[in-house]
Write an enzyme that holds these catalytic residues in place. Structure first.
Site, PDB file in Angstrom:
ATOM      1  CG  HIS A  87      -1.898   1.152   1.213  1.00 18.01           C
ATOM      2  ND1 HIS A  87      -1.615   2.333   1.843  1.00 18.01           N
ATOM      3  CD2 HIS A  87      -3.121   1.298   0.648  1.00 18.01           C
ATOM      4  CE1 HIS A  87      -2.627   3.174   1.669  1.00 18.01           C
ATOM      5  NE2 HIS A  87      -3.554   2.568   0.958  1.00 18.01           N
ATOM      6  CD  GLU A 102      -9.011   0.102   7.729  1.00 20.29           C
ATOM      7  OE1 GLU A 102     -10.155  -0.370   7.615  1.00 20.29           O
ATOM      8  OE2 GLU A 102      -8.266   0.344   6.769  1.00 20.29           O
ATOM      9  CD  GLU A 144      -8.042  -4.186   7.193  1.00 20.03           C
ATOM     10  OE1 GLU A 144      -8.258  -3.078   6.675  1.00 20.03           O
ATOM     11  OE2 GLU A 144      -8.927  -5.038   7.382  1.00 20.03           O
ATOM     12  CG  HIS A 175      -4.044   1.649   5.494  1.00 18.25           C
ATOM     13  ND1 HIS A 175      -4.381   1.143   4.261  1.00 18.25           N
ATOM     14  CD2 HIS A 175      -5.018   1.219   6.342  1.00 18.25           C
ATOM     15  CE1 HIS A 175      -5.501   0.441   4.341  1.00 18.25           C
ATOM     16  NE2 HIS A 175      -5.907   0.474   5.592  1.00 18.25           N
TER      17      HIS A 175
END
Length: 294
Positions: free
Chosen positions: A227, A284, A267, A269
């Site tokens: 990402h 996240e 998660e 980022h």
């Protein structure tokens, strides 16, 4: 061997996303769901600043050369500016439903940003004056942007499957990626003078020179969905693997290492380099992570 430590945010479901190093030596981050700007010190002390616009969709953040913090409000269609003591102002992007997202400080001193749904690249001056440049290909979905070593801005065209180079006069050159549906996301200026980017759909790390030559490196973990990416301190780059729940490192020769995050389904980022060379990243799952070498 790198060690990862995690810090839980005070409010549940804050959704930390973008990160940057502030001139105060602290790490600053956006909270997409919490609608706040956060600050965390090296020892884990957290302070948060609520945004005046509800449900702004605050996304990317950077610290400009003058020490001010700039951030994008994707849902509200605004660009925000904040001092480190919390004084905040917001500027409306002229295009309706523009979806401002990635941003970077340009060589001209302006803050440049992408408009995902507006299909434009914009810049904003310190006084709030905004200029926009429409992209020639409809639906290119410009996602992230960085200043290159050549005095231009480099952009990922997520749905256009290309990397764009925009001169400060708005002139755009595009470089198609070798594979279809690669989905380029974050791009950064590498330690070798090239631009490095992640391909979230192609599961690769990409490199493009200022002349447009592209090299790609496949990730060892299938479906990792990289990402974000930043340059490290030792001629390397660090990136997040959103789906594989890992932090990755790639050398300039293309050697890749991966480090699992302690919390499952974190998660990860955005990420940023700390003043001591540690790698900070937003999770996240409502945490901020820090990777150090010990």
């Amino acid at each position: 061997m790198p060690i990862i430590k995690e810090f839980t945010l005070p409010h549940p479901n804050s959704g930390p996303y973008g990160m940057t190093l502030g001139q105060d030596g602290s790490m600053w981050f956006t909270e997409q769901e919490g609608n706040r700007i956060g600050r965390i010190t090296a020892d884990g002390d957290i302070r948060e600043f609520p945004l005046p616009t509800a449900n702004a969709g605050v996304s990317s953040i950077l610290c400009a050369a003058d020490g001010t913090l700039w951030f994008t409000e994707y849902k509200a269609g605004k660009i925000g500016k904040m001092t480190m003591d919390g004084r905040l102002v917001e500027y409306d992007v002229p295009t309706e439903d523009a979806g401002p997202y990635g941003l970077a400080e340009g060589p001209d001193g302006a803050i440049w940003f992408t408009e995902i749904t507006g299909n434009k690249i914009g810049n904003i001056r310190a006084a709030g004056e905004i200029t926009e440049y429409e992209l020639p290909e409809p639906g290119a979905f410009p996602s992230f942007i960085t200043a290159g070593p050549d005095g231009a801005l480099w952009i990922t065209l997520n749905q256009g499957n290309a990397i764009g180079r925009m001169a400060i006069d708005g002139t755009l050159t595009t470089y198609p990626l070798p594979h279809q549906q690669s989905g380029p996301v974050v791009i950064t200026h590498g330690p070798d003078g090239a631009l490095w980017f992640v391909e979230i759909m192609g599961n690769r790390i990409g490199r493009i020179t200022t002349s447009g030559a592209i090299t790609e490196y496949p990730l060892p973990t299938e479906g990792a969905r990289p990402h974000a990416i930043i340059a490290g301190q030792h001629g390397d780059l660090w990136f997040t693997e959103w789906s594989a729940n890992r932090i990755g490192r790639i050398t300039l020769q293309g050697d890749i290492s991966e480090y699992p995050i302690p919390t499952d389904h974190a998660e990860p980022h955005g990420l940023a380099l700390g003043p001591d060379g540690s790698v900070w990243f937003a999770e996240e799952c409502n945490k901020i992570g820090r990777l150090t070498h010990e």
